[in-house]
Every structure is written in structure tokens, then in C-alpha cells.
Design an enzyme around this catalytic site. Structure first.
Site, PDB file in Angstrom:
ATOM      1  CG  ASP A  98      37.519  38.391  46.709  1.00 55.55           C
ATOM      2  OD1 ASP A  98      38.168  39.314  47.245  1.00 55.55           O
ATOM      3  OD2 ASP A  98      36.726  38.598  45.784  1.00 55.55           O
TER       4      ASP A  98
HETATM    5  C1  BGC Z   1      37.150  41.995  45.658  1.00 53.90           C
HETATM    6  C2  BGC Z   1      38.455  41.620  44.992  1.00 53.90           C
HETATM    7  C3  BGC Z   1      39.585  42.447  45.547  1.00 53.90           C
HETATM    8  C4  BGC Z   1      39.636  42.278  47.051  1.00 53.90           C
HETATM    9  C5  BGC Z   1      40.778  42.997  47.719  1.00 53.90           C
HETATM   10  C6  BGC Z   1      37.269  42.056  47.174  1.00 53.90           C
HETATM   11  O1  BGC Z   1      36.137  42.605  47.741  1.00 53.90           O
HETATM   12  O2  BGC Z   1      36.154  41.071  45.270  1.00 53.90           O
HETATM   13  O3  BGC Z   1      38.345  41.776  43.601  1.00 53.90           O
HETATM   14  O4  BGC Z   1      40.789  42.088  44.933  1.00 53.90           O
HETATM   15  O5  BGC Z   1      38.416  42.737  47.596  1.00 53.90           O
HETATM   16  O6  BGC Z   1      40.602  44.351  47.751  1.00 53.90           O
END
Ligand code: BGC
Length: 739
Positions: free
Chosen positions: A262
Site C-alpha cells: 500500500d
Molecule cells: C489506500 C489504497 C489505495 C492506495 C493507492 C492508499 O492510501 O490505502 O487503498 O489503493 O492508496 O491510491
């Protein structure tokens, strides 16, 4: 490309080039104007890394993608195309209901179709991978990301995980399917106290029994990618958790796709306090088997020295690159690096009539009717004056926070949809009050950041209230639209007070004091505490964030074109103090109903019942149903045999509609404690007015399995209760024995 050619390609790469494949950067590095310099310096990576990075995050649009890809390939020595990944969560441009609403449809086939159409739009816009589905189990309504989940139940989440992966990916044909990345592995939804990014700590049994199955269902459905979660699992951040990534995901489940972190999760291991610096964080992640570093310099800057100093072997990097190359190849990027990105296809597909129709259907099934006193709904289309008041009445903010590529200008508002149905002069509409009194605390995020909302001035507020009161006084019935601001849920949207915003509660009281019947429609990304409103309103309709066609879908239900059939997949608490609240907990040694003790010394609160305001599985329709004659085909069965549980369900109302018949089991005595009820099946059936159907479920050993005392996954002999009913609380009961 043939596998042998792909192998040769891998072997032809320098170590630096290989490492770059493991780096994901955001679109600002490739913006048409400032080629990379600003963001690159900020992140502390070299221009070479930018020129060779393997994938890009959250930049879409056919023309943009084509430009970036061609500029990248022109510069590139190895000519490996970039992968474009994005958050396409519940629709690309046509926005469907938020996943909590999609869950409420109890209709995986419908959700699969929404995902399939989403993938078509996303393909046209150049996406290769979407960071969806999120399948995190959620039990705590304080957590803002409830909106992204299909709810609190393991079995149901598994059905939706499978449906979404299959819908998004299809056969991965260019123009049809994109790779799906299931997230957030693992147990991100278990954050303590519902506080975003907070610690998750639970027994391995609970993890395996309740939290892991939905990710597993996505993996079994063939999803190509898995995203690590921000949280700890057994006090080790998931992103550096070798047991989780390597032992469970890769070895036990046989996942050989790509693992991505993530956002910045590798670097965050220093804040967690398991890595002293970026170098140690990079080592932990690569050793755990994590392939792509999203948006940090850890892999870009640290893997090479780690290899050169003999701390990790180059083979770890090779394995990760191989998985990424295989995905690029599977997507057909070596044959056509632009895949299906096409401005013409965008024009043809984005928010086209077919997709709008699907969004309207999905939103119609996602709406949950929570109360309908004296059958006030459906409303008559004629001969009735309606006041439509509240901040959502003419708002196009019906698509929720995580509709990154959705556009509010595509949205059909409730007012517009009601005007299509009603005769001129019968509808008066007023916002009545502001959404919030203060917006600053929300913090900035994507589209919401640009909206520039501010509180109403004192004069505006007075004028709005006066307008609403006038409309209400002249009306026969009031439709009131209230809800959370869309930024009060979603990532970073944890709340300790999950009632409607105070300014709206005051408005509700002021309007209900007028004595007219009120139909309340609520918009929210989590279960709200609606204890007071549900007493005063004549009807309550839960609308979530219903999407692009939300206005139409709501009007369809308000005027009886659609008979509501949505059922909750998260319990709605009476008060926030009940959180986390879920239907499938354990009995405890002192259960309120059957304890050998009485009075104070039972598992309960002094100031609130244990049960929710609205339970899991709950929802009303315009017809009523009567369940009778639960029969179990045999008193007992053994391994290899099956039982049938049947029940008669009759539509006792005057309109046809859908009924979601739910099957629950309870294992009465286990080697470890077992939940008081667990959903094990459901059927959504159509019943004409007055029609009676017999609904049957088959029960085999498989349904009885769990992680027993010694952690083996099997069924234990003994007595079981079986329940069939309308929701987790309103059920008929039978029993059987497994021998
Ligand atoms: C979120 C994810 C997301 C990623 C990319 C993160 O802050 O937890 O769910 O896919 O950002 O945008």
C-alpha cells in the site's frame, strides 16, 4: 511473448533496470509539462529511476496514457512497457453504489456485471490494473473505510470478492478485462477502536477463520495482484510480514502473482519501529516477498547496496521482476503497450446508456428500507404535494469519496429525478440547512479538495430554513435528505460520533416539529446511529452513496417503480458505544438470554441493549413475507452425506418483489467456542403478490468446517442449530446432528 523470450528479456536486464521494475511512481513524475524533476527531488530518486520505473499510479485517460507510454518507451533501452495502475473501486466514470451498498444488494451476479462494465470503461481509459476489490472484513462503524467493504460477514464477503475479481478480469482480454489487485492483505478492517491505520491484533484462529477467507476467495478466483495492508499482523507490519506473505499467501494458497505495497507502506515500517531506516525496511519487504514498492525510494535506493553488501541475494529481485514481467505479458503489453486505450472507445463507453442503466439497477437494489410506518412509501405520483428538503436534495455529491474518476456533473440529482416523475407544481425543494458547520477538519483529498465548500452564512442559513419551512407547511409529505459529508467516510475518515452531523440533526428536529409525515433518506459511508431519527421519521431509506444514477434509483423506489430489496451487511448500532458490533459473535459464559446468572452479572451494558438498532441482513420491502414450516430432511448425517433444509416463504403483500432468504448455522458445542450464528447461504427469490415458494438449502460437511482446537480445518461431530429467515434476528429454527 513466449515464456522463453520473457526469460531472455529478464536475463538481459542490468541490476538497476531490474530494481526499477519494482518501483511504482505517481503520475506527476510524467506530467506533460514538468518532466519529473520536482517530484523526483522530493522523493530522493534519480532521473534514471524515473525513466525506468516499472509502473505508474493513478493516472488515466487514453490520450495521457498513450503519450506517457510512448515517451517512456522511446527513452527505454529494454522497451518493457509501463504498467498503469489505478484506484477504480466502484466504477470508472459511471459510478455504481459504494461497496457497502453493493453488498446490500446480496446479489453477486449483479455486482459482477457492474465490475465487468467498470473494466470496459477502465480499459478504454488505459488502465491495466485496478486496486480493487477491497475485501476487508469490517465490524466497527467508526472506521471510515466501511464504505469500501461489503460488510461484516465472512461468507458474504467471499461471494463478493469472487464476483468482483471475475467481473474485473474476465479473460483479461484487451478492451474487456483489467487485472484485479485484492486489498488490503491482511485484516486492515480490524483496526483497534476503528481508528484509521491503527494496530490490528487478533488470534491466528480469528484471522484464519473470519478475516482471511475473503482474500483467499479473491486469490482462488484468479486475481493477479495482492496489496499489503498498512497495519500490523501479530505485531509485525503486513508489508514486512514474511509469515503472512510467504507462508500463507504464496505457500499455503499458491499465489504466484504480484504483491504490491500500500501507499508508502515500506517506508512506514520505520515509523512502526521494526526498521531503523529505509535500508532495513527495504530488506524486510523484499524478504517477505513484496514485489512492488508503491511511492517510496526504499527499493529504488536500497536494494542495490543490500545486494552488493551481501545482505540479500539478487535472486529475490529476479523473482519479483519475473512476476511483474509475467503480468505485463499476460496483459498483452509486449504486443500492444497501449492495450485498449482509445479516445474513441472512451467517447463510446464512458457513462453510456447501457452503463447508466446498470448503475440505476444496482443502486435500486442497494437501497435499504429501514422503516415504513403505515406504508407511507411508495408515494403517489399524483394528487400529493411533496416538499424535498435537506442538503442532499439537489446535490450531485452522490458518488462518495472513492470515485476517483467519477464526475459529479454526470450525476442525476434526486430533485431532477423526482421532477421527471411528478406533475409541475407538486414538488418544492429547499436545501434547508448546510451540510456541515465546519469543513476545515475534513482535510484535503482528491476531488473533495477542489470542491471549495464553506459553511452557509447566518443570513443564508436563515433564508434556507425559511424556504424549507414554507415548502414543508404547504406539503402533504416531506422527503428529507440528510447524511454525512462524503469526506466523513473513506480513507482517513474515522469518527467517534457516528450520528448525522449536528447541524442536520437540528434541522431534522425543526422540520419534524411541523408535524408532517417525514420520509428520511440518509447518505453515508458507514452504519450511522439513527436511533432518534428512526423514531420520529415515518420512513427511513438508507441510500449510501448510490452513484451516478442515484437520483433515478431513489425516485424509482420512492414512487414504487422499484420495490426495495436491499438488506444490511453491517449491523447499525443504537449508539457508538456498542462498536464493534456484529451479529456473529460468541455466546460468552454469561449470555443475557440464557445465563444462569441474573441482573447485573451478565454480558451486557447498563445503559443500552446488546442488540443493534437494525441487524445484519435487515431490510424491508413494499410487500411482506411470512416464513413457515422449516423442515430438516434428516435428524442426522455423516461425512459424504447431505441434508436439505427447507422453508416456505409467502408474499403476503399486494405487490411482487424480491426476498433474500438467509441460512444461518450454529455449532452448539465445539472444541473452541463457535459463533451464535453464521451465514452459510442465501437465495434472492422473486415472489408475485400472494405467491408461496419452498426454498431449500443443502448442507454438507463443508459448511460445518472451522479451525478447531489444533487448528485443523474440519467439521466436528455434534449438534447444530439451523436458522432460516429474513435477517440475522428474525428466523425460524431447526436442528440436526453431524456424526
Ligand atoms: C489506500 C489504497 C489505495 C492506495 C493507492 C492508499 O492510501 O490505502 O487503498 O489503493 O492508496 O491510491
Amino acid at each position: 511473448m513466449k515464456e522463453s523470450q520473457l526469460k531472455e528479456l529478464l536475463e538481459s536486464l542490468t541490476l538497476e533496470e531490474k530494481i526499477c521494475q519494482l518501483v511504482q511512481l505517481s503520475g506527476d513524475f510524467y506530467a506533460a509539462d514538468a518532466m519529473a524533476v520536482g517530484p523526483q527531488q522530493k522523493l530522493g530518486i534519480s532521473e534514471k529511476v524515473v525513466d525506468n520505473a516499472g509502473s505508474i499510479l493513478n493516472v488515466l485517460g487514453a490520450d495521457k496514457i498513450r503519450r506517457i507510454q510512448s515517451e517512456y518507451l522511446e527513452k527505454s533501452r529494454h522497451k518493457i512497457p509501463l504498467l498503469f495502475m489505478s484506484d477504480i473501486i466502484y466504477g470508472y466514470r459511471t459510478i455504481y453504489p459504494i461497496p457497502l451498498g453493493l453488498g446490500a444488494t446480496w446479489n453477486p451476479e449483479l455486482v459482477k456485471e457492474c465490475s465487468r462494465l467498470t473494466a470496459k470503461e477502465a480499459c478504454a481509459a488505459g488502465a491495466h490494473v485496478t486496486f480493487a476489490p477491497m475485501v476487508d472484513l469490517v465490524r466497527d462503524a467508526r472506521w471510515g473505510r466501511c464504505m469500501e467493504s461489503t460488510g461484516e460477514d465472512t461468507y458474504l464477503n467471499c461471494q463478493f470478492a469472487k464476483a468482483m475479481v471475475e467481473g474485473l478480469q474476465g479473460e483479461l482480454k484487451p478492451g474487456e478485462g483489467i487485472a484485479s489487485c485484492v486489498k488490503h492483505f491482511a485484516a486492515y478492517g480490524g483496526a483497534e477502536a476503528g481508528r484509521e491505520y491503527n494496530t490490528v491484533d487478533m488470534s491466528e484462529r480469528r484471522l484464519r477463520e473470519e478475516y482471511l477467507p475473503s482474500y483467499r476467495a479473491a486469490v482462488d478466483a484468479g486475481c493477479e495482484m495482492v496489496m499489503t495492508s498498512f497495519n500490523t499482523v501479530d505485531e509485525i507490519p503486513a508489508t514486512g510480514n514474511r509469515w503472512l506473505m510467504d507462508q500463507v499467501l504464496r505457500k499455503e494458497w499458491g499465489f504466484d502473482g504480484v504483491i504490491i505495497t500500500d501507499y508508502a507502506a515500506i517506508q512506514e515500517m520505520t515509523a512502526h519501529g521494526v526498521a531503523a531506516d529505509d535500508r532495513e525496511a527495504a530488506r524486510l519487504a523484499i524478504e517477505a516477498g513484496v514485489d512492488i514498492d508503491m511511492k517510496t525510494p526504499c527499493y529504488a535506493n536500497q536494494l542495490k547496496p543490500l545486494i552488493e553488501d551481501g545482505e540479500i541475494s539478487e535472486e529475490l529481485v529476479d523473482k519479483a521482476v519475473w512476476r511483474i514481467l509475467k503480468l505485463k505479458n499476460k496483459l498483452g503489453l509486449f504486443e500492444d503497450p497501449y492495450r485498449a486505450a482509445s479516445a474513441e472507445r472512451e467517447k463510446e463507453l464512458l457513462v453510456c446508456d447501457r452503463h447508466r442503466a446498470q448503475a440505476r439497477k444496482a443502486a435500486g437494489e442497494a437501497l435499504v428500507l429501514l422503516k415504513n410506518e403505515n406504508h407511507i412509501l411508495p408515494l403517489k405520483k399524483k394528487g400529493q404535494k411533496i416538499a424535498l428538503v435537506g442538503p442532499y436534495s439537489d446535490s450531485s455529491n452522490l458518488i462518495g469519496l472513492w470515485a476517483v474518476h467519477g464526475k459529479t456533473e454526470d450525476v442525476v440529482t434526486i430533485k431532477a429525478a423526482m421532477e421527471e416523475v411528478l406533475e409541475p407544481g407538486t414538488l418544492s425543494c429547499a436545501q434547508g440547512c448546510g451540510m456541515l458547520e465546519d469543513y476545515a477538519f475534513l482535510g484535503g483529498f482528491a476531488r473533495a479538495e477542489k470542491s471549495g465548500e464553506k459553511p452557509l452564512s447566518k443570513e443564508q442559513a436563515e433564508a434556507e430554513l425559511a424556504k424549507a419551512l414554507e415548502a414543508v407547511r404547504n406539503a402533504d409529505v416531506v422527503v428529507m435528505t440528510l447524511g454525512e459529508h462524503m469526506m466523513q467516510s473513506g480513507e482517513g475518515g474515522s469518527r467517534t460520533d457516528i450520528r448525522l452531523p449536528e447541524i442536520q440533526r437540528r434541522f431534522f428536529d425543526r422540520i419534524t416539529a411541523e408535524g408532517k409525515p417525514v420520509v428520511l433518506i440518509v447518505f453515508n459511508g458507514r452504519p450511522l446511529v439513527l436511533t432518534e431519527e428512526s423514531q420520529k421519521a415515518a420512513a427511513v431509506l438508507e441510500a449510501w452513496y448510490p452513484g451516478t444514477e442515484g437520483g433515478h434509483a431513489i425516485a424509482d423506489v420512492l414512487f414504487g417503480e422499484v420495490n426495495p430489496s436491499g438488506r444490511l451487511t453491517m449491523s447499525f448500532p443504537r449508539t457508538v458505544g456498542q462498536a464493534p458490533l456484529y451479529y456473529n459473535g460468541f455466546n460468552t459464559g454469561r449470555p443475557v438470554k440464557t445465563s444462569i446468572h441474573s441482573g447485573r452479572f451478565m454480558s451486557k451494558y447498563l445503559d443500552c441493549p446488546n442488540d443493534p438498532l437494525y441487524s445484519f441482513g435487515y431490510g424491508l420491502s413494499y410487500h411482506e413475507t411470512a416464513y413457515s414450516d422449516l423442515t430438516v430432511s434428516a435428524a442426522s448425517f455423516t461425512s459424504g452425506e447431505k441434508l436439505t433444509v427447507s422453508v416456505n416463504v409467502k408474499n403476503t403483500g399486494v405487490v411482487a418483489g424480491l426476498e433474500t432468504v438467509q441460512l444461518y448455522l450454529r455449532d452448539l458445542v465445539g472444541s473452541v467456542v463457535r459463533p451464535v450464528k453464521e451465514l452459510k447461504g442465501f437465495q434472492k427469490i422473486w415472489l408475485e403478490a400472494g405467491e408461496k415458494k419452498t426454498v431449500s438449502f443443502t448442507i454438507g460437511e463443508e459448511l460445518l468446517k472451522f479451525h478447531t482446537k489444533d487448528m485443523s480445518f474440519c467439521a466436528e461431530p455434534g449438534k447444530f442449530q439451523v436458522f432460516v429467515g429474513k435477517n440475522a434476528e428474525d428466523v425460524l429454527e431447526g436442528e440436526f446432528e453431524f456424526q
